[in-house]
Design an enzyme around this catalytic site. Structure first.
Site, PDB file in Angstrom:
ATOM      1  N   HIS A   1     -50.744 -26.252  23.206  1.00  0.00           N
ATOM      2  CA  HIS A   1     -50.174 -25.976  24.523  1.00  0.00           C
ATOM      3  C   HIS A   1     -50.555 -27.074  25.509  1.00  0.00           C
ATOM      4  CE1 HIS A   1     -48.355 -22.148  23.907  1.00  0.00           C
ATOM      5  NE2 HIS A   1     -49.432 -21.694  23.290  1.00  0.00           N
TER       6      HIS A   1
ATOM      7  N   GLU B   1     -29.505 -24.780  11.418  1.00  0.00           N
ATOM      8  CA  GLU B   1     -30.951 -25.003  11.404  1.00  0.00           C
ATOM      9  C   GLU B   1     -31.592 -24.495  10.116  1.00  0.00           C
ATOM     10  OE1 GLU B   1     -32.824 -23.205  14.802  1.00  0.00           O
ATOM     11  OE2 GLU B   1     -31.661 -21.376  14.667  1.00  0.00           O
TER      12      GLU B   1
ATOM     13  N   ASP C   1     -36.103 -26.507  13.422  1.00  0.00           N
ATOM     14  CA  ASP C   1     -36.163 -25.588  12.289  1.00  0.00           C
ATOM     15  C   ASP C   1     -35.590 -26.220  11.029  1.00  0.00           C
ATOM     16  OD1 ASP C   1     -37.513 -23.210  13.030  1.00  0.00           O
ATOM     17  OD2 ASP C   1     -35.863 -22.751  14.398  1.00  0.00           O
TER      18      ASP C   1
ATOM     19  N   CYS D   1     -29.330 -30.139  19.126  1.00  0.00           N
ATOM     20  CA  CYS D   1     -30.139 -29.670  20.254  1.00  0.00           C
ATOM     21  C   CYS D   1     -31.629 -29.600  19.915  1.00  0.00           C
ATOM     22  CB  CYS D   1     -29.640 -28.312  20.750  1.00  0.00           C
ATOM     23  SG  CYS D   1     -29.779 -27.008  19.526  1.00  0.00           S
TER      24      CYS D   1
HETATM   25  C1  PEP Z   1     -34.378 -25.987  16.665  1.00  0.00           C
HETATM   26  O1  PEP Z   1     -34.795 -25.248  15.773  1.00  0.00           O
HETATM   27  O2  PEP Z   1     -34.212 -27.207  16.534  1.00  0.00           O
HETATM   28  C2  PEP Z   1     -34.027 -25.431  17.983  1.00  0.00           C
HETATM   29  C3  PEP Z   1     -33.417 -26.149  18.895  1.00  0.00           C
HETATM   30  O3  PEP Z   1     -34.405 -24.160  18.246  1.00  0.00           O
HETATM   31  P1  PEP Z   1     -35.913 -23.715  18.594  1.00  0.00           P
HETATM   32  O4  PEP Z   1     -36.736 -24.970  18.767  1.00  0.00           O
HETATM   33  O5  PEP Z   1     -35.823 -22.886  19.810  1.00  0.00           O
HETATM   34  O6  PEP Z   1     -36.274 -22.941  17.361  1.00  0.00           O
HETATM   35 MG    MG Z   2     -34.649 -23.112  15.987  1.00  0.00          MG
END
Ligand code: PEP
Ligand code: MG
Length: 543
Positions: A188, A431, A455, A502
């Site tokens: 964190h 993902e 992920d 993303c």
């Molecule tokens: C990802 O898994 O890349 C994603 C954008 O979702 P999160 O990081 O919220 O799991």
């Molecule tokens: Mg994710």
């Protein structure tokens, strides 16, 4: 001059005097008491004060580092209220007839040890949190002041490690940089540093601390992770030059506001931003993002004490859409489970939570939760350009169930005469390797894909994203990941769907050219990365 190497967690440079961070760890002595009720009362009062302090820290964190990162202090408040923790303190006071400070210290050691010995990386991290809240409680009991205050000149704060609350309590205006001897880049503290825009290096090692004297000069290069104790003139000059370059670069980036995201040979790409809540909109607008590519809606649930109602969700989504004034906003449906746990969902403990009951699996199993969110989303769709995205997809049947649920909600709203946008785009996150491999089957079902590389990386490389020990094994540029993205892009385009990325990899400028060559249509990144990415795109020629 002595040189040490750590991991840079925020790429900026600073040179200044060292302040060795000292905790005013109140020495805890075991004192026998006869009036145990009085000790229990002291605990209650100290808890009240601790909660007040943490609430103030939470508010400060909300302003400075955003909702997602401030969440740890809500967890601390909840931990102070934990039954097992409080039962242990009470029982030590009553059975051993000892002072409250001692009971807290013993409980802290026991719980911290218990957490540290767990297999799960997330639970292991709770060990530091128990120590953090217990130290606060002991400080409140002994009414000792806060930790090292940074006063006067701006200093470089050097510590063995910093707890999240200590990091946020540092006065940003008085801290030039911070360096810790220990800590992992997923902690964190590291995440907070990134969001506070303070040059920071972690994991510089014990020898670094040994080499320090209060007030000595330290140079910190957050780009390379190098730390220089008593730097020579040449090193200071070099660091100052780097600092000046950074400032110039930031100013130049400002000039890119309002400019197109277009390569030298005319290929356009959308650069959007990721946010975790309504509070993130300011940063999205300030950094001139073209839209929101990922709104992590689970933070609405994480911030609530009970399931957020349709109306509460509607108001939040509407606010985001209205603030974005017609720009695209991709809202991802609830993605909890794994590292994001919410008490009121009452989910069972799992041995492998990352491979467990999470995200769309929860929504499809508990349709009343899903339906409420979809109703709120569709109602909000009348106020801007909304796209709805489903996380953790692995199969055609899951997508079909999501689409069916959307249709059901649209029919309900029509019957109720409630306005919504019939054209609301529907998409899925890529993902899991399964989704990428069958992307030819999934693409005809949706309007868009968005690749969640965080992920996708953990599932493709079989590396738990929460486990700091696996850092050497995580090759984010692994060919398997890039091939899965490329395959998804081809299948999206063959079926008239658009594709974005993303996950964190979208901000990796060394891959931008490759992503554009794959035909990626949109890159969604943390707001501070929007302008550097625009600059990169504008420097590339794909011919
Ligand atoms: C990802 O898994 O890349 C994603 C954008 O979702 P999160 O990081 O919220 O799991
Ligand atoms: Mg994710």
């Amino acid at each position: 001059m002595a040189v040490f190497n750590g991991k840079g967690v925020y790429g900026a440079v600073a040179v200044g005097k060292a302040l060795i961070f000292k905790r005013q760890a109140a020495e805890v002595r075991r004192v026998s008491v006869s009036d145990t009720d009085a000790e229990l009362e002291r605990i209650e009062k100290a808890k009240e004060t601790a909660v007040e302090q943490l609430t103030a820290i939470h508010e400060k964190a909300l302003k400075e580092v955003g909702e997602t990162n401030a969440e740890i202090f809500e967890i601390h408040i909840m931990m102070l209220d934990d039954d097992d923790y409080n039962d242990s303190i009470r029982s030590i006071i009553e059975t051993q007839k000892v002072n409250a400070e001692y009971a807290v210290a013993v409980t802290s050691d026991n719980f911290a040890e218990m957490f540290a010995s767990m297999d799960d990386a997330y639970m292991q991290a709770r060990s530091a949190d128990v120590k953090d809240i217990s130290n606060r409680l002991i400080a409140c009991l002994s009414q000792s002041g806060e930790d090292t205050a940074v006063s006067g000149d701006k200093m470089i704060v050097c510590a063995d490690d910093l707890a999240p609350s200590e990091t946020v309590c540092l006065d940003k205006d008085k801290v030039l940089a911070f360096v810790t001897a220990f800590g992992s880049s997923n902690s964190h503290t590291a995440i907070l540093a990134r969001n506070m825009n303070i040059p920071a290096v972690i994991g510089a090692g014990r020898k670094f601390l040994d080499a320090l004297k209060d007030g000595c000069i330290v140079g910190v290069d957050g780009h390379t992770g190098e730390i220089f104790v008593d730097p020579d003139e040449e090193t200071i000059r070099r660091l100052e030059q780097k600092q000046a370059d950074d400032i110039k670069k930031k100013q130049l980036l400002q000039e890119l506001k309002g400019k197109d995201n277009v390569t030298l040979d005319g290929t356009r790409v959308n650069i959007f931003a990721n946010i975790g809540g309504v509070g993130g909109i300011g940063a999205v607008l300030a950094n001139d993002a073209g839209g929101i590519g990922l709104f992590r809606s689970e933070f609405l649930y994480l911030e609530s004490e009970d399931y957020p109602t349709e109306e509460q969700q509607f108001q939040a989504y509407k606010k985001v859409l209205e603030s974005m004034a017609g720009k695209k906003v991709v809202i991802r449906t609830l993605d909890i489970g794994a590292d994001k746990q919410i008490g009121y969902f009452d989910l069972d403990k799992e041995d492998n939570p990352a491979l467990g009951f999470r995200a769309i699996r929860i929504c499809l199993t508990r349709p009343e939760i899903f339906r409420t969110q979809l109703r709120a989303l569709y109602r909000a769709s009348a106020f801007g350009d909304l796209a709805i995205m489903f996380p953790m997809i692995t199969s055609v049947s899951e997508v079909q169930k999501c689409l069916d649920m959307c249709e059901q909600v649209r029919n309900e709203l029509k019957e109720e005469g409630i306005r919504f946008n019939e054209e609301t785009e529907l998409g899925i996150m890529i993902e899991t390797p399964a989704a990428a491999v069958i992307s030819d089957k999934l693409a005809p079902m949706v309007d868009f894909f968005s690749v969640g590389t965080n992920d996708l990386t953990q599932y493709t490389l079989a590396c738990d994203r929460q486990n700091a020990k696996l850092e050497p094994f995580v090759d984010t540029h692994h060919e398997a990941i890039l091939r899965l993205i490329e395959m998804s892009a081809k299948n999206a385009h063959a079926n008239n769907a658009w594709i974005g990325i993303c996950g964190e990899l979208a901000a990796d400028l060394t891959l931008t050219e490759e992503f554009l060559k794959m035909g990626i249509d949109e890159l969604s990144v943390s707001p501070p990365f929007v302008l550097p990415l625009r600059e990169k795109v504008r420097s590339i020629s794909l011919k």
